[in-house]
Write an enzyme that holds these catalytic residues in place. Structure first.
Site, mmCIF file in Angstrom:
data_model
loop_
_atom_site.group_PDB
_atom_site.id
_atom_site.type_symbol
_atom_site.label_atom_id
_atom_site.label_comp_id
_atom_site.label_asym_id
_atom_site.label_seq_id
_atom_site.Cartn_x
_atom_site.Cartn_y
_atom_site.Cartn_z
ATOM 1 N N ILE A 1 56.036 34.675 40.954
ATOM 2 C CA ILE A 1 55.085 35.781 41.010
ATOM 3 C C ILE A 1 54.709 36.170 39.590
ATOM 4 C CG2 ILE A 1 54.641 38.107 41.900
ATOM 5 C CD1 ILE A 1 57.272 37.637 43.632
ATOM 6 N N ASP B 1 52.564 34.764 29.912
ATOM 7 C CA ASP B 1 51.229 35.291 29.659
ATOM 8 C C ASP B 1 50.246 34.282 30.235
ATOM 9 O OD1 ASP B 1 48.741 36.018 28.666
ATOM 10 O OD2 ASP B 1 49.450 36.416 26.632
ATOM 11 N N ASN C 1 49.276 37.229 40.724
ATOM 12 C CA ASN C 1 49.087 38.673 40.818
ATOM 13 C C ASN C 1 48.688 39.306 39.488
ATOM 14 O OD1 ASN C 1 49.678 41.501 41.937
ATOM 15 N ND2 ASN C 1 51.149 41.351 40.254
ATOM 16 N N TYR D 1 35.012 44.107 36.239
ATOM 17 C CA TYR D 1 36.288 43.865 36.930
ATOM 18 C C TYR D 1 36.015 43.261 38.299
ATOM 19 C CZ TYR D 1 40.254 44.914 39.944
ATOM 20 O OH TYR D 1 41.275 44.815 40.863
ATOM 21 N N LYS E 1 37.103 39.481 39.859
ATOM 22 C CA LYS E 1 37.864 39.281 41.095
ATOM 23 C C LYS E 1 37.032 38.548 42.153
ATOM 24 C CE LYS E 1 41.917 41.160 40.278
ATOM 25 N NZ LYS E 1 43.175 40.374 40.368
#
Length: 249
Positions: free
Chosen positions: A6, A52, A75, A140, A144
């Site tokens: 994750i 990173d 995530n 943003y 996405k």
């Protein structure tokens, strides 16, 4: 024992997801830019690694230490709330480099192993903000939405190889650090035209009443995607996200 990796586990959705999978008996590789092992329960099944997603060397090092994984949860990401005409070019680049190109880099690093084994699951965390036009989060939202499109095509590409692909779309989550991380990029409060819009957005995001998304909602949606072979490609997480999905589709 299945293994999940994750990204972005230092807080919010990633942290809650790591806790859930640990509680279910999975081996968890919890990654974050600055490791904080003490924020997660002590467990022999837990490995906390620096990662990173914008750094190829960091990705390679983390995956080498992680070993074979069964589920990848992309995530890691951040947000910024800025009017389109005022957003700094560097902020726009950072949004795409982290949210979209970071996801792409993780996929390119993990998919060869999944494809070779003819097994594996990819879960990309995007946003319900992509489901309808919203002010101040345009770039943003675009970053996405790019992940949404990437995920849809990836699902088609991976199907012949037995690799499952899903996206989880959280709604507004006042309990997370999304708003906190977005504030340094805020511009326009000194503009009389944009100030009321921005102040309204800030108040709305901080308002905890009404339909909202909890970190636990997102963790449960990710668990569903990871463990149910019949899980859909698009999975809304949170009461508000479920409502928006129903309206949009």
């Amino acid at each position: 024992m299945p293994t999940v990796l994750i990204t972005g586990c230092s807080s919010g959705f990633g942290l809650e997801t790591a806790k859930l999978f640990l509680g279910k008996g999975w081996r968890v590789i919890a990654t974050m830019r600055k490791p904080q092992p003490d924020i997660l329960p002590t467990s022999d099944n837990l490995t906390v690694l620096p990662l990173d997603v914008t750094d190829a060397a960091s990705i390679a090092s983390a995956l080498e230490q992680a070993g074979e994984i069964d589920v990848l949860v992309n995530n890691a990401g951040f947000g910024a709330a800025v009017p389109i005409e005022l957003i700094e070019p560097e902020t726009a680049r950072q949004l795409f480099e982290t949210n979209m190109l970071g996801t792409l880099a993780m996929l390119q690093a993990v998919l060869p192993g999944f494809r070779k084994r003819r097994n594996g699951t990819v879960i990309n965390v995007t946003s319900s903000a992509t489901l309808k036009p919203l002010p101040l989060v345009s770039v943003y939202r675009a970053s996405k939405a790019a992940v949404n499109a990437l995920t849809e095509s990836l699902a088609v590409e991976m199907e012949p190889f037995g690799v499952r692909v899903h996206m989880v779309l959280p709604g507004r989550a006042p309990e997370t650090r999304f708003g906190e991380s977005a504030m340094p990029h805020l511009r326009g409060l000194d503009d009389p035209d944009y100030k009321p819009m921005i102040e309204g957005m800030i108040a709305n995001f901080r308002e905890a009443s009404g339909p909202v998304t909890l970190a636990g909602d997102v963790a449960q949606a990710i668990w569903h995607a990871a463990t149910d072979p019949n899980a859909p490609l698009w999975i809304p997480a949170g009461e508000d996200a479920v409502q928006w999905m129903a309206e949009a589709r």
